[in-house]
Design a protein around this motif. Structure first.
Motif, mmCIF file in Angstrom:
data_model
loop_
_atom_site.group_PDB
_atom_site.id
_atom_site.type_symbol
_atom_site.label_atom_id
_atom_site.label_comp_id
_atom_site.label_asym_id
_atom_site.label_seq_id
_atom_site.Cartn_x
_atom_site.Cartn_y
_atom_site.Cartn_z
ATOM 1 N N GLY A 1 42.753 30.234 26.037
ATOM 2 C CA GLY A 1 42.339 28.857 25.752
ATOM 3 C C GLY A 1 40.958 28.793 25.130
ATOM 4 N N ALA A 2 40.023 29.580 25.655
ATOM 5 C CA ALA A 2 38.665 29.599 25.102
ATOM 6 C C ALA A 2 38.670 30.164 23.685
ATOM 7 C CB ALA A 2 37.748 30.418 26.001
ATOM 8 N N TRP B 1 48.407 37.927 44.822
ATOM 9 C CA TRP B 1 47.141 37.246 44.535
ATOM 10 C C TRP B 1 46.461 37.853 43.302
ATOM 11 C CZ3 TRP B 1 46.394 32.665 46.134
ATOM 12 C CH2 TRP B 1 46.913 32.246 47.353
ATOM 13 N N LEU B 2 46.551 39.179 43.171
ATOM 14 C CA LEU B 2 45.974 39.825 41.993
ATOM 15 C C LEU B 2 46.699 39.393 40.716
ATOM 16 C CD1 LEU B 2 45.302 43.440 43.297
ATOM 17 C CD2 LEU B 2 43.613 41.691 42.702
ATOM 18 N N LEU B 3 48.020 39.304 40.776
ATOM 19 C CA LEU B 3 48.800 38.862 39.625
ATOM 20 C C LEU B 3 48.451 37.425 39.246
ATOM 21 C CD1 LEU B 3 50.983 39.490 37.553
ATOM 22 C CD2 LEU B 3 52.673 38.679 39.200
ATOM 23 N N LEU C 1 45.049 37.396 37.601
ATOM 24 C CA LEU C 1 45.123 37.946 36.254
ATOM 25 C C LEU C 1 45.703 36.933 35.271
ATOM 26 C CD1 LEU C 1 44.763 40.457 34.458
ATOM 27 C CD2 LEU C 1 47.120 41.062 35.044
ATOM 28 N N VAL C 2 46.763 36.245 35.678
ATOM 29 C CA VAL C 2 47.369 35.222 34.818
ATOM 30 C C VAL C 2 46.368 34.104 34.525
ATOM 31 C CG1 VAL C 2 49.133 33.411 34.748
ATOM 32 C CG2 VAL C 2 49.754 35.722 35.456
ATOM 33 N N LEU C 3 45.628 33.658 35.514
ATOM 34 C CA LEU C 3 44.639 32.595 35.307
ATOM 35 C C LEU C 3 43.507 33.044 34.388
ATOM 36 C CD1 LEU C 3 44.454 31.057 38.895
ATOM 37 C CD2 LEU C 3 45.512 30.067 36.859
ATOM 38 N N ILE C 4 43.052 34.265 34.547
ATOM 39 C CA ILE C 4 41.966 34.775 33.702
ATOM 40 C C ILE C 4 42.430 34.906 32.251
ATOM 41 C CG2 ILE C 4 40.548 36.819 33.224
ATOM 42 C CD1 ILE C 4 40.310 37.145 36.303
#
Length: 182
Positions: free
Chosen positions: A37-38, A23-25, A28-31
């Motif tokens: 992207g931003a 879940w942490l990985l 981290l990938v999503l963040i």
């Protein structure tokens, strides 16, 4: 228990629930993806980055109009050169397109340049994927360059040209719009 429930139980026994590390990985990938992207959007919006021309010409016209226009990468010594169409309106179908490369500083055509056509498409009418075939032809006169083209339908066509001028570094590039009529 029925046979179907036994199969389900055996399947469930082989699976483990995702641990805290998975879940942490994922988080981290999503963040990181959101930040990249931003950052890319911010860089495009303020004009720090530009979309390469090869990609921008394949984008739909509304999207391409929204993207920032990069500064042309034309050396200052080549800014004095420009292409012009001799016949901005021609019949659809097989046609000979004639262009002239002018040295605007002296007002004379450039007779010994290596001129070639990159692309012929209907981007001005919103159809950049509608392309035509081009074939170079013999020059009909000094400073005039000709191309045999297949203008498959009526409308506005964009002719993308490039030239190497003797004694100059870099490439003169231009896009001309012509109209094919019945």
């Amino acid at each position: 228990m029925t046979g179907r429930d036994d199969v389900f139980d055996v399947y469930q026994e082989g699976r483990r629930p995702a641990g805290r590390g998975a879940w942490l990985l994922l988080g981290l990938v999503l963040i990181v993806g959101a930040l990249v992207g931003a950052g890319a959007g911010y860089g495009l919006a303020r004009g720090a980055w530009v979309i390469p021309g090869a990609i921008a010409t394949r984008l739909p016209e509304p999207v391409a109009a929204w993207l920032p226009k990069g500064a042309p990468l034309v050396p200052p010594e080549l800014e004095g050169y420009a292409f012009e169409l001799l016949d901005p309106e021609t019949k659809s179908g097989e046609a000979t397109l004639k262009v002239r490369l002018l040295d605007k500083r002296v007002g004379k055509p450039v007779a010994d340049a290596l001129v070639y056509a990159h692309r012929l498409d209907m981007a001005p009418d919103g159809m950049p994927t509608m392309t035509g075939k081009l074939k170079p032809e013999a020059s009909p006169g000094p400073g005039i360059y000709a191309f045999r083209a297949n203008l498959a339908m009526e409308g506005r066509w964009r002719l993308s040209l490039a030239a190497k001028v003797p004694g100059e570094t870099g490439t003169v590039q231009d896009q001309l719009v012509l109209k094919a009529v019945e």
